[in-house]
Every structure is written in structure tokens, then in C-alpha cells.
Design a protein around this motif. Structure first.
Motif, PDB file in Angstrom:
ATOM      1  N   ALA A 268       0.884  -1.286  -0.113  1.00  0.00           N
ATOM      2  CA  ALA A 268       0.006   0.073   0.077  1.00  0.00           C
ATOM      3  C   ALA A 268       1.009   1.291   0.226  1.00  0.00           C
ATOM      4  O   ALA A 268       0.791   2.078  -0.748  1.00  0.00           O
ATOM      5  CB  ALA A 268      -1.061  -0.105   1.230  1.00  0.00           C
ATOM      6  N   GLU A 269       1.987   1.023   0.854  1.00  0.00           N
ATOM      7  CA  GLU A 269       2.781   2.318   0.801  1.00  0.00           C
ATOM      8  C   GLU A 269       3.457   2.696  -0.514  1.00  0.00           C
ATOM      9  O   GLU A 269       3.646   3.912  -1.018  1.00  0.00           O
ATOM     10  CB  GLU A 269       3.981   2.108   1.908  1.00  0.00           C
ATOM     11  N   LEU A 270       4.046   1.340  -1.036  1.00  0.00           N
ATOM     12  CA  LEU A 270       4.624   1.633  -2.436  1.00  0.00           C
ATOM     13  C   LEU A 270       3.435   2.093  -3.469  1.00  0.00           C
ATOM     14  O   LEU A 270       4.007   2.898  -4.290  1.00  0.00           O
ATOM     15  CB  LEU A 270       5.069   0.219  -2.735  1.00  0.00           C
ATOM     16  N   SER A 271       2.351   1.541  -3.454  1.00  0.00           N
ATOM     17  CA  SER A 271       1.083   2.101  -4.161  1.00  0.00           C
ATOM     18  C   SER A 271       0.988   3.531  -4.047  1.00  0.00           C
ATOM     19  O   SER A 271       0.687   4.082  -5.096  1.00  0.00           O
ATOM     20  CB  SER A 271      -0.154   1.273  -3.930  1.00  0.00           C
ATOM     21  N   ARG A 273       2.989   5.674  -3.457  1.00  0.00           N
ATOM     22  CA  ARG A 273       3.975   6.486  -4.223  1.00  0.00           C
ATOM     23  C   ARG A 273       4.103   6.421  -5.791  1.00  0.00           C
ATOM     24  O   ARG A 273       4.472   7.193  -6.659  1.00  0.00           O
ATOM     25  CB  ARG A 273       5.556   6.171  -3.667  1.00  0.00           C
ATOM     26  N   TYR A 274       3.625   5.234  -6.069  1.00  0.00           N
ATOM     27  CA  TYR A 274       3.783   5.146  -7.813  1.00  0.00           C
ATOM     28  C   TYR A 274       2.535   4.990  -8.323  1.00  0.00           C
ATOM     29  O   TYR A 274       2.233   5.295  -9.672  1.00  0.00           O
ATOM     30  CB  TYR A 274       4.363   3.693  -7.768  1.00  0.00           C
ATOM     31  N   LEU A 275       1.365   4.615  -7.578  1.00  0.00           N
ATOM     32  CA  LEU A 275      -0.091   4.740  -8.357  1.00  0.00           C
ATOM     33  C   LEU A 275      -1.008   5.522  -7.952  1.00  0.00           C
ATOM     34  O   LEU A 275      -2.302   5.472  -8.110  1.00  0.00           O
ATOM     35  CB  LEU A 275      -0.490   3.290  -8.295  1.00  0.00           C
ATOM     36  N   GLY A 276      -0.435   6.323  -6.944  1.00  0.00           N
ATOM     37  CA  GLY A 276      -1.497   7.357  -6.554  1.00  0.00           C
ATOM     38  C   GLY A 276      -2.363   6.971  -5.481  1.00  0.00           C
ATOM     39  O   GLY A 276      -3.557   7.516  -5.417  1.00  0.00           O
ATOM     40  N   LEU A 277      -2.281   5.852  -4.675  1.00  0.00           N
ATOM     41  CA  LEU A 277      -3.227   5.416  -3.858  1.00  0.00           C
ATOM     42  C   LEU A 277      -3.461   6.314  -2.570  1.00  0.00           C
ATOM     43  O   LEU A 277      -2.470   6.951  -2.089  1.00  0.00           O
ATOM     44  CB  LEU A 277      -2.808   3.993  -3.359  1.00  0.00           C
ATOM     45  N   VAL A 330       3.068  -6.314  -7.023  1.00  0.00           N
ATOM     46  CA  VAL A 330       1.702  -5.929  -7.493  1.00  0.00           C
ATOM     47  C   VAL A 330       1.069  -4.633  -6.631  1.00  0.00           C
ATOM     48  O   VAL A 330       1.455  -4.851  -5.418  1.00  0.00           O
ATOM     49  CB  VAL A 330       0.658  -7.176  -7.030  1.00  0.00           C
ATOM     50  N   GLY A 331       0.657  -3.700  -7.112  1.00  0.00           N
ATOM     51  CA  GLY A 331       0.010  -2.532  -6.491  1.00  0.00           C
ATOM     52  C   GLY A 331      -1.417  -2.178  -6.841  1.00  0.00           C
ATOM     53  O   GLY A 331      -2.004  -3.165  -7.602  1.00  0.00           O
ATOM     54  N   ILE A 332      -1.969  -1.373  -6.241  1.00  0.00           N
ATOM     55  CA  ILE A 332      -3.351  -0.725  -6.303  1.00  0.00           C
ATOM     56  C   ILE A 332      -3.415   0.677  -6.502  1.00  0.00           C
ATOM     57  O   ILE A 332      -2.739   1.355  -5.619  1.00  0.00           O
ATOM     58  CB  ILE A 332      -4.524  -1.290  -5.368  1.00  0.00           C
ATOM     59  N   SER A 333      -4.240   1.082  -7.388  1.00  0.00           N
ATOM     60  CA  SER A 333      -4.371   2.623  -7.190  1.00  0.00           C
ATOM     61  C   SER A 333      -5.702   3.137  -6.311  1.00  0.00           C
ATOM     62  O   SER A 333      -5.865   4.184  -5.903  1.00  0.00           O
ATOM     63  CB  SER A 333      -4.442   3.193  -8.755  1.00  0.00           C
ATOM     64  N   LYS A 334      -6.644   1.988  -6.411  1.00  0.00           N
ATOM     65  CA  LYS A 334      -7.788   2.181  -5.337  1.00  0.00           C
ATOM     66  C   LYS A 334      -8.026   0.643  -5.127  1.00  0.00           C
ATOM     67  O   LYS A 334      -7.890  -0.144  -5.885  1.00  0.00           O
ATOM     68  CB  LYS A 334      -8.840   3.205  -5.763  1.00  0.00           C
ATOM     69  N   PRO A 335      -8.884   0.469  -4.146  1.00  0.00           N
ATOM     70  CA  PRO A 335      -9.298  -1.088  -3.708  1.00  0.00           C
ATOM     71  C   PRO A 335     -10.059  -1.497  -5.206  1.00  0.00           C
ATOM     72  O   PRO A 335     -10.984  -0.755  -5.492  1.00  0.00           O
ATOM     73  CB  PRO A 335     -10.362  -0.929  -2.677  1.00  0.00           C
ATOM     74  N   GLY A 336      -9.800  -2.662  -5.602  1.00  0.00           N
ATOM     75  CA  GLY A 336     -10.133  -3.207  -6.975  1.00  0.00           C
ATOM     76  C   GLY A 336      -9.362  -2.808  -8.092  1.00  0.00           C
ATOM     77  O   GLY A 336      -9.814  -3.292  -9.292  1.00  0.00           O
ATOM     78  N   ASP A 337      -8.763  -1.905  -8.084  1.00  0.00           N
ATOM     79  CA  ASP A 337      -7.891  -1.575  -9.357  1.00  0.00           C
ATOM     80  C   ASP A 337      -6.547  -2.061  -9.143  1.00  0.00           C
ATOM     81  O   ASP A 337      -5.636  -1.063  -8.310  1.00  0.00           O
ATOM     82  CB  ASP A 337      -8.061   0.043  -9.455  1.00  0.00           C
ATOM     83  N   VAL A 338      -5.952  -2.782  -9.854  1.00  0.00           N
ATOM     84  CA  VAL A 338      -4.551  -3.330  -9.573  1.00  0.00           C
ATOM     85  C   VAL A 338      -3.842  -2.932 -10.834  1.00  0.00           C
ATOM     86  O   VAL A 338      -4.085  -3.122 -12.110  1.00  0.00           O
ATOM     87  CB  VAL A 338      -4.887  -4.911  -9.747  1.00  0.00           C
TER      88      VAL A 338
END
Ligand code: GLY
Length: 359
Positions: A268-271, A273-277, A330-338
Motif C-alpha cells: 500500500a505504501e509503495l502504491s 508513491r507509484y500509483l497515487g493510492l 503488485v500494487g493498487i491505485s484504489k481498492p479493486g484497481d490493480v
């Protein structure tokens, strides 16, 4: 009873709820059955209503997944005269069902297997999707086969004797399915007592997690189709890249789900920084896992040691142009979006690891 269809080339059903195992005698009617299970479950075999089953007893937990146990299993099947038309039943946690599946994949070049998982983790993950195999000294799951079951019976009555730590650990996999595919799971986990395995809420979150797993594996049975725009079966690995390294460094004294919990906070922390979570979902990740009683901090191992182990992750790829191993998480930009996070900056990885330090 809830029924989830796994729509692969040879579709099968996962049946979920109290009493699901009572359907086993009908499913195997007229065939000989060999039940692969650890010693504490041998008594249960006599109560399954099977006609004269062969019992292949295996060691508890990961010790079941060894080449020696596999050979003993083949010998047991040979001594019992099991034929190609007979059926193997895997009864137990993920290790027993993985071994039973591999025995079935290899005996006479493949016989039917029905999985009867007895832990939350095996019901939500290991028993579904056809991954089978054993460990060798060089690493976990290095030898195996894809061999889909004919049916999976998730009888929640079989969970009532599990200790609380086992249930919490299995719940991590269910929560993972909430983050990668079905955010309603997260709402249910926050709002209901899902740790009570006799509750309707538990059966609902388990069924939802099984539905996620069924959809993911049927779209990418052999874990081959991730590309920049689409993440296939690899999405089930959310949080697992760090988690597998943590498990190895803790010499498997942590439950898989406990390591997954820490791994999901890292992912989640990585997401973020990289996916705008959003910060809110990162905080929610910590709150949900903490609420279940799972660990969300870890700084017991030097980062360099963990990072070295992460390089061995099966999602890592070799780049022939640079000669480097490229980490893929594997990361997520929001729950359900991988989405995949490929080749993250080493400083960012360190920063995310630091964020796992206890306050
Ligand atoms: N446990 C991950 C998978 O089945 O692909």
C-alpha cells in the motif's frame, strides 16, 4: 450452501458453508477413494460416509510437501491398487491439499482430485485454482503442476476447532481479495464480526473471496497473462513479495497471513508513491489488518537481506540488455484497481520499509 463456479476449460464448483462435506459421498459414488490427510484428521475420514477409503497419512503442515512424502504417497496408492478411474481427496490445510493435488496430477499421469480444505487460508486460496506441488531444499513450490480439482468442499463446520491465530491469518487472504477485486469485503470486515467462523458474515466474506479467486484463475490459469495494461493471476500476489521474504527470514515461524499483512502495508505504501493510492486507503489498510489482530509493523531484519530474498520472487524478470533482475510488485491505485509496479526505485523501497517500523 453457497456455490461458486470456477469457469475454466473443465469447470468445477466450490461449495461453501456448514455441512458442505456431506456432499462428498455423492461426488465420488461408485469409485474408490484415497484420502490424503495429516494424522489429526484420520478420525474424521471415518465419519465422511465413504465406502472403505484408503488413507494416505502425511505429516502436518509444510512437512507434508517433501519429495519423501510424495514417494510414500505414490507407494501407498500402488499398494492400494488405485486405478486411473479412482479419486484422490485432499483433506487438510494448504500443504495437504497441495500434496494431494500433486499426487493426483502424477498418479497414472493424472487422476481426479476433490479438495476438502480445513483451514480458512486453504479455503480462500490454496485449494482453489489447481496449483499443486512440493518443496525441495532449493525453495518452496519449485516442483509442481497445474491440476484442477473436480470440486472443492469448504465446510465451515470444520473450522470451529481452529485456534484464533489460524483464523486471523486466513482472514488476511480474504482481506487481500477485498483490496485487489471486491471492496465490499473490506466494508464487511470493518462492520461485522467476521472472525466468528460460525457467522453468516464469515460465510459471506469467504464466498466473496472464493468468487474473486475463481474469476482470477479462470482468466489466467497458468499465470501467464500479465501485461502493462492487465494483471492476471499475479494479482493474487498483492503483498506477497515482501511477505515471502519475511516468512523466509522468520524461518516460517510466522503464519503466511501474518507475513501477508505486513506485506500488504508495504504494498500500500509503495502504491501510494507509484500509483497515487490515497493516504486514506493506506491508513485503512493498517486499520483493517490491526482490527483483525494481524501484525502491521516489521523492522527485525536488515533491509539488504530482505531485498536480496525479494529478488528470488517468481514475478521478478531478468533483463538481458542490462543483465539486471527486475523486481515486479503488485500494487493498487484504489481498492479493486490493480497494476504492476515494475523496477521501483531502491530508495523508495527503503522508505516504504522504514514506514513499517513500530511507532
Ligand atoms: N496462491 C496464489 C495463486 O493461486 O495463484
Amino acid at each position: 450452501m453457497n456455490r461458486v463456479e470456477v469457469p475454466t476449460a473443465q469447470p468445477y464448483q466450490v461449495r461453501i458453508g456448514p455441512g458442505a462435506v456431506t456432499e462428498l459421498p455423492t461426488l465420488v459414488a461408485g469409485r474408490r477413494v484415497a484420502v490424503v490427510c495429516p494424522q489429526p484428521l484420520v478420525d474424521l475420514v471415518g465419519r465422511l460416509g465413504l465406502h472403505d477409503p484408503v488413507v494416505i497419512e502425511v505429516p502436518d503442515a509444510e512437512a507434508a510437501k517433501s519429495p519423501d512424502v510424495l514417494v510414500r504417497g505414490w507407494q501407498g496408492l500402488a499398494e492400494a491398487g488405485m486405478t486411473r478411474g479412482d479419486v484422490i481427496v485432499g483433506l487438510g490445510g494448504g500443504a495437504a491439499t497441495d500434496l494431494a493435488g500433486f499426487l493426483a496430477a502424477t498418479w497414472m499421469r493424472g487422476v481426479d482430485v476433490i479438495q476438502v480444505p480445513t483451514t480458512v487460508l486453504a479455503m480462500a486460496d490454496a485449494a482453489i485454482g489447481g496449483k499443486t506441488g512440493i518443496n525441495i531444499p532449493a525453495g518452496k513450490n519449485l516442483v509442481g503442476a497445474f491440476h484442477e480439482p473436480k470440486a472443492v468442499l469448504c465446510d465451515t463446520d470444520l473450522l470451529t476447532t481452529l485456534n484464533a491465530r489460524e483464523v486471523r491469518s486466513g482472514m488476511a487472504e480474504i482481506v487481500k481479495c477485498g483490496f485487489i477485486d471486491d471492496p465490499v469485503i473490506l466494508d464487511l470486515v470493518e462492520g461485522q464480526d467476521v472472525l466468528d467462523v460460525t457467522s453468516k458474515a464469515f460465510v459471506e466474506v469467504l464466498t466473496r473471496a472464493v468468487t474473486v479467486k475463481a474469476a482470477v484463475v479462470s482468466g489466467d490459469l497458468h499465470e501467464r497473462t500479465s501485461s502493462s495494461g492487465h494483471v492476471g493471476r499475479e494479482r493474487l500476489n498483492y503483498g506477497h513479495t515482501l511477505a515471502h521474504a519475511v516468512e523466509a527470514h522468520k524461518h516460517f515461524t510466522w503464519r503466511h497471513g501474518e507475513a501477508d499483512a505486513v506485506g500488504m502495508v508495504f504494498a500500500a505504501e509503495l502504491s501510494r508513491r507509484y500509483l497515487g493510492l490515497s493516504d486514506e486507503v493506506v491508513s485503512r489498510t493498517r486499520a483493517i489488518l490491526l482490527g483483525i489482530g494481524l501484525p502491521i509493523t516489521f523492522d527485525e531484519v536488515e533491509w539488504a537481506d530482505l531485498r536480496g530474498t525479494m529478488d528470488l520472487d517468481k514475478k521478478t524478470r531478468f533483463d538481458p540488455e542490462t543483465g539486471r533482475r527486475v523486481l515486479r510488485l503488485v500494487g493498487i491505485s484504489k481498492p479493486g484497481d490493480v497494476a504492476m509496479i515494475v523496477d521501483p526505485d531502491e530508495d523508495v523501497l527503503v522508505e516504504c520499509y522504514r514506514s513499517l517500523q513500530p511507532a
